[in-house]
Design a protein around this motif. Sequence first.
Motif, PDB file in Angstrom:
ATOM      1  N   ILE A 147       0.991  -1.457  -0.193  1.00 20.44           N
ATOM      2  CA  ILE A 147      -0.383   0.216   0.013  1.00 20.44           C
ATOM      3  C   ILE A 147       0.791   1.170   0.042  1.00 20.44           C
ATOM      4  O   ILE A 147       0.171   2.193  -0.670  1.00 20.44           O
ATOM      5  N   ASP A 148       2.563   1.235   0.150  1.00 19.01           N
ATOM      6  CA  ASP A 148       3.285   2.480   0.103  1.00 19.01           C
ATOM      7  C   ASP A 148       3.548   2.771  -1.502  1.00 19.01           C
ATOM      8  O   ASP A 148       3.939   3.577  -1.374  1.00 19.01           O
ATOM      9  N   HIS A 149       3.273   1.518  -1.868  1.00 24.31           N
ATOM     10  CA  HIS A 149       3.393   2.140  -3.870  1.00 24.31           C
ATOM     11  C   HIS A 149       2.200   2.959  -4.201  1.00 24.31           C
ATOM     12  O   HIS A 149       2.392   3.612  -5.314  1.00 24.31           O
ATOM     13  N   LEU A 150       0.889   3.101  -2.913  1.00 26.81           N
ATOM     14  CA  LEU A 150      -0.294   3.405  -3.540  1.00 26.81           C
ATOM     15  C   LEU A 150      -0.053   5.629  -3.713  1.00 26.81           C
ATOM     16  O   LEU A 150       0.572   5.457  -2.868  1.00 26.81           O
ATOM     17  N   SER A 151      -1.275   5.647  -3.957  1.00 26.47           N
ATOM     18  CA  SER A 151      -1.218   7.356  -3.510  1.00 26.47           C
ATOM     19  C   SER A 151      -1.478   7.829  -1.917  1.00 26.47           C
ATOM     20  O   SER A 151      -1.599   6.264  -1.957  1.00 26.47           O
ATOM     21  N   SER A 152      -1.434   8.860  -2.049  1.00 28.21           N
ATOM     22  CA  SER A 152      -2.154   8.287  -0.411  1.00 28.21           C
ATOM     23  C   SER A 152      -3.093   8.857  -0.283  1.00 28.21           C
ATOM     24  O   SER A 152      -3.845   8.290   0.754  1.00 28.21           O
ATOM     25  N   LEU A 153      -4.323   8.889  -1.643  1.00 26.49           N
ATOM     26  CA  LEU A 153      -5.300   9.032  -0.663  1.00 26.49           C
ATOM     27  C   LEU A 153      -5.958   6.988  -0.962  1.00 26.49           C
ATOM     28  O   LEU A 153      -6.549   6.773   0.245  1.00 26.49           O
ATOM     29  N   LYS A 154      -5.910   6.736  -2.324  1.00 21.61           N
ATOM     30  CA  LYS A 154      -5.758   4.782  -1.748  1.00 21.61           C
ATOM     31  C   LYS A 154      -4.878   4.009  -0.683  1.00 21.61           C
ATOM     32  O   LYS A 154      -6.029   3.825   0.241  1.00 21.61           O
ATOM     33  N   ARG A 155      -3.666   4.524   0.095  1.00 24.86           N
ATOM     34  CA  ARG A 155      -2.708   4.286   0.928  1.00 24.86           C
ATOM     35  C   ARG A 155      -3.695   4.723   2.207  1.00 24.86           C
ATOM     36  O   ARG A 155      -3.912   3.775   3.255  1.00 24.86           O
ATOM     37  N   GLY A 156      -4.624   6.163   2.378  1.00 28.77           N
ATOM     38  CA  GLY A 156      -5.250   5.986   3.786  1.00 28.77           C
ATOM     39  C   GLY A 156      -6.255   5.683   3.535  1.00 28.77           C
ATOM     40  O   GLY A 156      -6.955   5.712   5.035  1.00 28.77           O
ATOM     41  N   ILE A 157      -7.469   5.616   2.805  1.00 31.62           N
ATOM     42  CA  ILE A 157      -8.536   5.008   3.385  1.00 31.62           C
ATOM     43  C   ILE A 157      -8.172   3.785   3.314  1.00 31.62           C
ATOM     44  O   ILE A 157      -9.331   3.217   4.333  1.00 31.62           O
TER      45      ILE A 157
END
Length: 175
Positions: A147-157
Amino acid sequence: MAVLPLVVAPDPRLKKKALPVERVDDTIRKQMDDMVETMYAENGMGLAAPQVGISNRVIVMDIARKDEDPVIFKMANPEIIWESPEIKSYEEGCLSVPEHYAEVKRPASVKIRFIDYENEIREIEADGVLAVCVQHEIDHLNGVLFIDHLSSLKRGIIARKLLKAKKAMAEPANA
């Protein structure tokens, strides 16, 4: 062999860089065997030592499909020594991030150096599912989740959902 308890995010142990293994001896071989047993018990295709609360650089993988014979890899101190410039996107999941999946972009192929089960230094070239899996597991050794490779929005969700699930598990049943 034993099934080890999984460490599930958010847990600070998953964010620490694991320590190198000096040599693959009987203790590390037992750890590898226990990790394979745990990986199978949890229906995973890869597992890194930090995911079972051990802070050393050991990973195990089996990339065979369910209808195929096992293709088991047991590696200590795996390191990427070459990666292709070509990038591919694969849907990834993780035993430490249960019930969450996302597309992650990674090099399409890599060359890995590691110490094997017999304490021999080996190198392999990996592409396809093996390349994805080995990069994912090496990330764990460096304190990185998919999840650290995802956008901050997706990671935050996903992070909020994981925290909510962890809090719900910690609450007494009759609360």
